[in-house]
Motif scaffolding. Structure first.
Motif, PDB file in Angstrom:
ATOM      1  N   LEU A 297       0.843  -1.187   0.000  1.00  0.00           N
ATOM      2  CA  LEU A 297       0.000   0.000   0.000  1.00  0.00           C
ATOM      3  C   LEU A 297       0.880   1.240   0.000  1.00  0.00           C
ATOM      4  N   HIS A 298       0.774   2.048  -1.028  1.00  0.00           N
ATOM      5  CA  HIS A 298       1.511   3.302  -1.062  1.00  0.00           C
ATOM      6  C   HIS A 298       0.783   4.356  -0.227  1.00  0.00           C
ATOM      7  N   ALA A 299       1.478   5.446   0.097  1.00  0.00           N
ATOM      8  CA  ALA A 299       0.912   6.493   0.957  1.00  0.00           C
ATOM      9  C   ALA A 299       0.322   5.853   2.197  1.00  0.00           C
ATOM     10  N   GLY A 300       1.167   5.112   2.905  1.00  0.00           N
ATOM     11  CA  GLY A 300       0.706   4.266   3.993  1.00  0.00           C
ATOM     12  C   GLY A 300      -0.072   4.965   5.087  1.00  0.00           C
ATOM     13  N   ALA A 301       0.226   6.233   5.359  1.00  0.00           N
ATOM     14  CA  ALA A 301      -0.452   6.951   6.436  1.00  0.00           C
ATOM     15  C   ALA A 301      -1.675   7.718   5.952  1.00  0.00           C
ATOM     16  N   SER A 302      -2.033   7.565   4.682  1.00  0.00           N
ATOM     17  CA  SER A 302      -3.260   8.194   4.184  1.00  0.00           C
ATOM     18  C   SER A 302      -4.465   7.470   4.770  1.00  0.00           C
ATOM     19  N   ALA A 303      -5.601   8.133   4.782  1.00  0.00           N
ATOM     20  CA  ALA A 303      -6.802   7.533   5.355  1.00  0.00           C
ATOM     21  C   ALA A 303      -7.200   6.253   4.621  1.00  0.00           C
ATOM     22  N   VAL A 304      -7.037   6.236   3.293  1.00  0.00           N
ATOM     23  CA  VAL A 304      -7.402   5.043   2.524  1.00  0.00           C
ATOM     24  C   VAL A 304      -6.494   3.875   2.888  1.00  0.00           C
ATOM     25  N   SER A 305      -5.197   4.121   2.973  1.00  0.00           N
ATOM     26  CA  SER A 305      -4.273   3.034   3.293  1.00  0.00           C
ATOM     27  C   SER A 305      -4.424   2.570   4.738  1.00  0.00           C
ATOM     28  N   LEU A 306      -4.716   3.486   5.661  1.00  0.00           N
ATOM     29  CA  LEU A 306      -4.945   3.077   7.044  1.00  0.00           C
ATOM     30  C   LEU A 306      -6.172   2.170   7.136  1.00  0.00           C
TER      31      LEU A 306
ATOM     32  N   VAL B  80      -1.655  -1.284  -4.240  1.00  0.00           N
ATOM     33  CA  VAL B  80      -2.584  -0.157  -4.375  1.00  0.00           C
ATOM     34  C   VAL B  80      -1.744   1.108  -4.481  1.00  0.00           C
ATOM     35  N   ASP B  81      -1.814   1.752  -5.645  1.00  0.00           N
ATOM     36  CA  ASP B  81      -0.921   2.862  -5.975  1.00  0.00           C
ATOM     37  C   ASP B  81      -1.719   4.135  -6.246  1.00  0.00           C
ATOM     38  N   TYR B  82      -1.407   5.204  -5.504  1.00  0.00           N
ATOM     39  CA  TYR B  82      -2.034   6.510  -5.714  1.00  0.00           C
ATOM     40  C   TYR B  82      -1.082   7.456  -6.442  1.00  0.00           C
ATOM     41  N   ILE B  83       0.157   7.024  -6.656  1.00  0.00           N
ATOM     42  CA  ILE B  83       1.207   7.950  -7.098  1.00  0.00           C
ATOM     43  C   ILE B  83       1.448   7.859  -8.604  1.00  0.00           C
ATOM     44  N   VAL B  84       1.722   6.655  -9.095  1.00  0.00           N
ATOM     45  CA  VAL B  84       1.972   6.319 -10.505  1.00  0.00           C
ATOM     46  C   VAL B  84       3.269   6.927 -11.016  1.00  0.00           C
ATOM     47  N   GLY B  85       3.372   8.258 -11.029  1.00  0.00           N
ATOM     48  CA  GLY B  85       4.594   8.917 -11.501  1.00  0.00           C
ATOM     49  C   GLY B  85       5.707   8.842 -10.478  1.00  0.00           C
ATOM     50  N   GLN B  86       6.775   9.584 -10.701  1.00  0.00           N
ATOM     51  CA  GLN B  86       7.937   9.646  -9.805  1.00  0.00           C
ATOM     52  C   GLN B  86       8.587   8.276  -9.587  1.00  0.00           C
ATOM     53  N   GLY B  87       8.523   7.431 -10.599  1.00  0.00           N
ATOM     54  CA  GLY B  87       9.186   6.136 -10.518  1.00  0.00           C
ATOM     55  C   GLY B  87       8.383   5.043  -9.843  1.00  0.00           C
ATOM     56  N   TYR B  88       7.179   5.339  -9.417  1.00  0.00           N
ATOM     57  CA  TYR B  88       6.391   4.355  -8.682  1.00  0.00           C
ATOM     58  C   TYR B  88       5.960   3.169  -9.540  1.00  0.00           C
TER      59      TYR B  88
ATOM     60  N   LEU C 202      -4.544   1.263  -9.670  1.00  0.00           N
ATOM     61  CA  LEU C 202      -4.177   2.680  -9.725  1.00  0.00           C
ATOM     62  C   LEU C 202      -5.376   3.525  -9.329  1.00  0.00           C
ATOM     63  N   LEU C 203      -5.231   4.284  -8.234  1.00  0.00           N
ATOM     64  CA  LEU C 203      -6.344   5.071  -7.712  1.00  0.00           C
ATOM     65  C   LEU C 203      -6.222   6.570  -7.977  1.00  0.00           C
ATOM     66  N   ALA C 204      -5.002   7.073  -8.140  1.00  0.00           N
ATOM     67  CA  ALA C 204      -4.814   8.516  -8.297  1.00  0.00           C
ATOM     68  C   ALA C 204      -3.494   8.788  -8.993  1.00  0.00           C
ATOM     69  N   LEU C 205      -3.240  10.064  -9.237  1.00  0.00           N
ATOM     70  CA  LEU C 205      -2.051  10.484  -9.999  1.00  0.00           C
ATOM     71  C   LEU C 205      -1.272  11.535  -9.221  1.00  0.00           C
ATOM     72  N   LEU C 206      -1.086  11.312  -7.916  1.00  0.00           N
ATOM     73  CA  LEU C 206      -0.451  12.324  -7.077  1.00  0.00           C
ATOM     74  C   LEU C 206       0.979  12.624  -7.499  1.00  0.00           C
ATOM     75  N   GLY C 207       1.649  11.652  -8.118  1.00  0.00           N
ATOM     76  CA  GLY C 207       3.025  11.853  -8.546  1.00  0.00           C
ATOM     77  C   GLY C 207       3.158  12.218 -10.012  1.00  0.00           C
ATOM     78  N   GLY C 208       2.028  12.481 -10.666  1.00  0.00           N
ATOM     79  CA  GLY C 208       2.074  12.844 -12.083  1.00  0.00           C
ATOM     80  C   GLY C 208       1.633  11.714 -12.995  1.00  0.00           C
TER      81      GLY C 208
END
Length: 334
Positions: free
Chosen positions: A149-158, A218-226, A242-248
């Protein structure tokens, strides 16, 4: 009624203000809820900046999750029978939650447990329904899976950490921007975490899994090498959601398509807000049946980083933009 508006219809956090707009009217199968609290989400920031496509027919007012008290009902849906004026509820909407009142389908409401505060309830719908969608409907989670789970401390990942643990995940890994956040996730139930600023999580996952990789990402980042690293640490038949594009929207390096083919990796993008009412209701029903009993028993934990008055909505948005939070940011309509 009062509602949060955006000067010029889009802009930075400083463009937010309390506006006066017409009170919403309800149609068949809907209820009018007097809002006590609403939750902030990343999509709110994108919508505020004019970068989020709002679903057709949705109010332009920000906000999709809320808690409050039913003020008025309108017949026409079987679900309406279980709700009455004065009931304390929380729910998910297509928009309009940054306001004193909201018109919403009764099919997307949930009775608020007496032991749960309005602030806690307002932070459940988007995070827990999204986590359920990502893990089970799209990610096809099965008992024994290893999960990342990426963005582990986000509400969705928690939420996802707790759901995956209950469902029998063999291992749960997270990425986060600090050791504090990683420790927080591990205390909640994650197996281990990796600081994406200082570690290559793709390599680290392969090390801790003896080269096997993970079964569900579960990836919210996609960009930045994720996404490249997702493919690197994917196990055979891995599902990448893929849930979001926070990293581009663009990867930093070419994607290793050969690995995708060889390992039979399935990469699937999904959204929630653009889904039909029927699709969202199925997820709402699952939340009611499977998660709400555990909330009642204190088996699941809710994490609220900070509660603001909605009069301080600018500060609330800036806090979310800082990426320093663990869990939800909530605003009280006062």
């Amino acid at each position: 009624m009062r509602a949060i508006g955006i000067k010029g219809d889009q802009g930075p956090a400083d463009s937010l203000f309390i506006d006066e707009i017409p009170e919403p009217t309800i149609s068949s199968g809907e209820v009018l809820v007097k809002i006590h609290a609403f939750g902030l989400n990343r999509m709110d920031l994108s919508q505020r900046e004019g970068k989020y496509p709002v679903p057709a027919g949705a109010p332009k007012t920000l906000g999709v999750e809320f808690s409050g008290v039913i003020e008025k009902t309108h017949g026409g849906a079987s679900e309406i029978d279980s709700f009455k004026v004065g009931d304390e509820v929380f729910g998910l909407a297509y928009g309009g939650a940054y306001a004193e009142k909201i018109a919403v389908s009764a099919q997307m409401l949930i009775h608020k447990p007496a032991k749960m505060s309005f602030e806690e309830a307002a932070g459940i719908p988007e995070a827990w329904i999204t986590a359920t969608q990502a893990l089970f409907l799209v990610g096809c989670f099965k008992k024994g899976d290893r999960v990342l789970l990426h963005a582990g401390a986000s509400a969705v990942s928690l939420a996802a950490i707790q759901l995956a643990k209950t469902a029998g995940a063999a291992e749960i890994y997270v990425t986060a921007s600090s050791q504090e956040k990683i420790d927080f996730c591990v205390e909640l139930g994650a197996t281990a975490g990796f600081n994406y600023k200082t570690q290559d999580f793709g390599d680290e996952i392969l090390k801790v899994t003896d080269g096997k990789g993970v079964d569900l990402i579960v990836d919210y980042i996609v960009g930045q090498g994720y996404l490249e690293k997702d493919v690197k640490c994917a196990a055979f038949d891995c599902r990448v959601v893929l849930l979001a594009l926070l990293g581009g929207v663009k990867t930093q390096e070419p994607i290793d398509v050969a690995s995708i083919l060889r390992k039979r990796v399935r990469i699937e993008g999904t959204t929630l807000r653009s889904r039909s009412l029927e699709y969202q209701k199925a997820l709402r029903d699952r939340l009611v049946q499977e998660a709400m009993p555990k909330f009642e028993e204190d088996g699941y934990k809710l994490f609220v980083e900070k509660v603001f008055s909605w009069k301080d909505i600018i500060q609330a948005h800036k806090l979310m933009e800082s990426n320093q939070t663990k869990g939800k940011i909530i605003c009280i309509v006062d």
